[in-house]
Enzyme design. Structure first.
Site, mmCIF file in Angstrom:
data_model
loop_
_atom_site.group_PDB
_atom_site.id
_atom_site.type_symbol
_atom_site.label_atom_id
_atom_site.label_comp_id
_atom_site.label_asym_id
_atom_site.label_seq_id
_atom_site.Cartn_x
_atom_site.Cartn_y
_atom_site.Cartn_z
ATOM 1 N N ASP A 174 75.372 86.332 -8.371
ATOM 2 C CA ASP A 174 74.681 87.607 -8.231
ATOM 3 C C ASP A 174 75.749 88.633 -8.570
ATOM 4 O OD1 ASP A 174 73.862 90.131 -7.234
ATOM 5 O OD2 ASP A 174 72.343 89.126 -6.031
ATOM 6 N N HIS A 175 75.633 89.238 -9.750
ATOM 7 C CA HIS A 175 76.796 90.010 -10.224
ATOM 8 C C HIS A 175 77.094 91.220 -9.330
ATOM 9 C CE1 HIS A 175 73.878 92.706 -12.209
ATOM 10 N NE2 HIS A 175 74.856 93.569 -12.317
ATOM 11 N N HIS A 237 69.880 91.358 -5.819
ATOM 12 C CA HIS A 237 70.897 92.392 -5.576
ATOM 13 C C HIS A 237 70.630 93.199 -4.302
ATOM 14 C CE1 HIS A 237 71.736 91.143 -9.546
ATOM 15 N NE2 HIS A 237 70.967 91.991 -10.186
HETATM 16 C C1 BG6 Z 1 70.215 92.731 -13.668
HETATM 17 C C2 BG6 Z 1 68.766 93.020 -13.940
HETATM 18 O O1 BG6 Z 1 70.332 91.666 -12.774
HETATM 19 O O2 BG6 Z 1 70.839 93.885 -13.115
HETATM 20 C C3 BG6 Z 1 68.624 94.216 -14.867
HETATM 21 O O3 BG6 Z 1 68.162 91.893 -14.547
HETATM 22 C C4 BG6 Z 1 69.390 95.405 -14.325
HETATM 23 O O4 BG6 Z 1 67.251 94.560 -15.026
HETATM 24 C C5 BG6 Z 1 70.815 95.007 -13.969
HETATM 25 O O5 BG6 Z 1 69.390 96.415 -15.322
HETATM 26 C C6 BG6 Z 1 71.516 96.140 -13.242
HETATM 27 O O6 BG6 Z 1 72.876 95.840 -13.115
HETATM 28 P P1 BG6 Z 1 73.944 97.011 -12.991
HETATM 29 O O7 BG6 Z 1 75.233 96.298 -12.745
HETATM 30 O O8 BG6 Z 1 73.899 97.763 -14.297
HETATM 31 O O9 BG6 Z 1 73.517 97.871 -11.849
#
Ligand code: BG6
Length: 487
Positions: A174-175, A237
């Site tokens: 989960d980045h 997230h």
């Molecule tokens: C991803 C989603 O996991 O996270 C995308 O699939 C979203 O839809 C993105 O845009 C948002 O990541 P960050 O790091 O730009 O907030």
């Protein structure tokens, strides 16, 4: 934590969008900073037809496009490209795997696999890896979302992966957990004393978590239309952020202790009945509007057909345990919102009695804001006296106590979340990866919401691009006497 670095990395989806934007630049940065194990080779694989040389050219182009100028040192780039090699593969059958295994070479010094692949390919990929000895004890696997679209499909994927890889060698990404400010929630809560005594239903009135994006569908119609905001952003997230805010203090900073506590939070999320869902959730879909001064079209236009997929969702959630009894957690996320902003706002209780009442001072309850992006800061809103002679009584005003992480740590390069996660995968630290029981408890809660939408035939309300979502999202909090932090 004992680090156990591998000698090889295998990247599935190596020519995809995520690889170009995030994975290759992140690996490059780790290389440039001397953080990759010496001699680590990186094998890219995908359907596209490349040999080593053309893949290196492809990677060089991605680096040129996505790295900031000051990182593009030729000796770093050359050194990094030398680590790369490529093997084309059709992962839908096991046929191509022997050639892949040969390319990867001996894995006795450890192999980390990064798998970002369509869910339909999981099973055949794992079988393929198994069949050629690329799933043994020295191999660990990192999995990128989407890992299913509901509990049942997530279980299927987890079973398919579990066939080759036990949990201690499985790293679900989960980045958001790779973001500095997200990890800072742990530092703030458990590295300081003063919040903890009031970090509960006695001290906190409500918690708000917002991930607002200005982008629309981008080039992801195929995926997003089947997912929607609830699955795309809340299941993973937003719930991870909620868990970090709500969890009990872990005894140690390690994968078991932290994930045990997060899992307890997910299991304590109050499941909504179908009747409760329409009352506690709001869905929306963007129509024409303007974002950042630019006119943009509707979701349906971008998609090319009408759709019932939600691009915005707001939810009132509850964590049913002693600490959080009665504290609402308001969650919301959307595409094409007014500004890009990810933020957690913790609103504390008002003072029990105000000696300033009626004398020109209206007391606002304290709020702690943890801004994750685009800026990174922690702000505590406190009441302070306005300067003056106070002939008509003391005047108080809300002012921020500010900790700007950007300014305070200005000398430190802000890393891409994937740098941290890829290095942890390479070194075998599972702390910032999601465990199977967490994912399944998350889906259980999400599935109940979807079941409620289906049972009540809930359709997303429209909202203009560049707004904060449908007005019903404002009503969701206002009827509890709470205002979203930014409204
Ligand atoms: C991803 C989603 O996991 O996270 C995308 O699939 C979203 O839809 C993105 O845009 C948002 O990541 P960050 O790091 O730009 O907030």
């Amino acid at each position: 934590m004992t680090r156990n670095p591998v000698g090889k990395l295998l990247l599935f989806g190596a020519t995809g969008d995520l690889s170009q934007r995030m994975l290759l630049p992140s690996l490059f940065n780790l290389h440039a900073d001397g953080l990759l194990p010496e001699g680590l080779t990186i094998t890219g694989t995908a359907r596209s037809d490349h040999d080593d040389a053309s893949f290196r050219e492809f990677a060089a182009k991605a680096l040129d496009t996505f790295l900031p100028e000051d990182r593009k040192k030729p000796e770093w780039i050359d050194g990094f490209l030398k680590r790369l090699q490529y093997q084309a593969l059709d992962a839908s059958s096991t046929e191509g795997f022997p050639a892949l295994a040969e390319k990867v070479g001996d894995v006795s010094d450890g192999l980390a696999i990064y798998l970002s692949t369509a869910p339909s390919l999981f099973e055949s990929t794992i079988k393929g890896l198994e069949s050629v000895g690329l799933a043994g004890d020295t191999v660990r696997i990192g999995l990128e979302k989407p890992l299913g679209y509901d509990l049942a499909s997530s279980k299927e994927i987890n079973d398919a992966v579990g066939f080759g890889f036990p949990e201690e060698r499985t790293f679900r990404i989960d980045h958001y957990l790779g973001k500095e400010t997200v990890q800072n929630i742990l530092a703030l809560r458990f590295g300081n004393f003063f919040f903890e005594p009031i970090w509960n239903a006695h001290g906190i009135d409500n918690v708000q978590i917002t991930i607002a994006e200005t982008v629309g569908l981008e080039d992801r119609a195929g995926y997003y239309e089947g997912a929607g905001a609830l699955r795309d952003m809340v299941q993973n997230h937003i719930l991870q952020l909620l868990a970090l805010v709500a969890m009990e203090p872990p005894a140690r900073y390690d994968g078991t202790a932290i994930r045990d506590e997060k899992a307890k939070v997910f299991r304590s999320l109050r499941l909504m009945t179908p009747e409760e869902v329409p009352h506690n959730t709001v869905t929306g879909q963007y129509v024409d509007g303007a974002v950042g001064g630019k006119i943009v079209g509707s979701y349906a236009d971008e998609l090319g057909k009408p759709s019932k997929t939600e691009t915005f969702v707001a939810i009132k959630a509850h964590v049913d345990n002693w600490r959080w009894q009665g504290v609402p957690f308001y969650l919301r996320t959307g595409k094409r919102m007014a500004t890009r902003r990810s933020e957690i706002a913790i609103q504390f209780k008002p003072v029990p009695h105000s000696m300033f009442a009626g004398r020109g001072g209206i007391l606002q309850p304290n709020t702690l804001i943890i801004r994750l992006q685009p800026e990174e800061y922690i702000q505590l809103l406190v009441m302070a006296k306005e300067p003056g002679l106070d002939r008509e009584g003391l005047r108080l005003r809300e002012v921020p106590l500010n900790l700007s992480l950007d300014a305070e740590f200005a000398g430190t390069r802000r890393r891409i979340a994937y740098e941290r996660l890829l290095l942890d995968l390479i070194e075998g630290d599972q702390t910032l990866f999601v465990r199977r029981d967490e994912v399944e408890a998350q889906w259980t809660w999400i599935d109940a919401i979807r079941a409620g939408w289906n049972a009540n035939d809930v359709k997303p309300k429209t909202y203009p691009s560049g707004s904060w979502g449908p007005s019903a999202a404002i009503a969701l909090t206002e009827r509890d006497g709470v205002t979203w932090q930014d409204d």
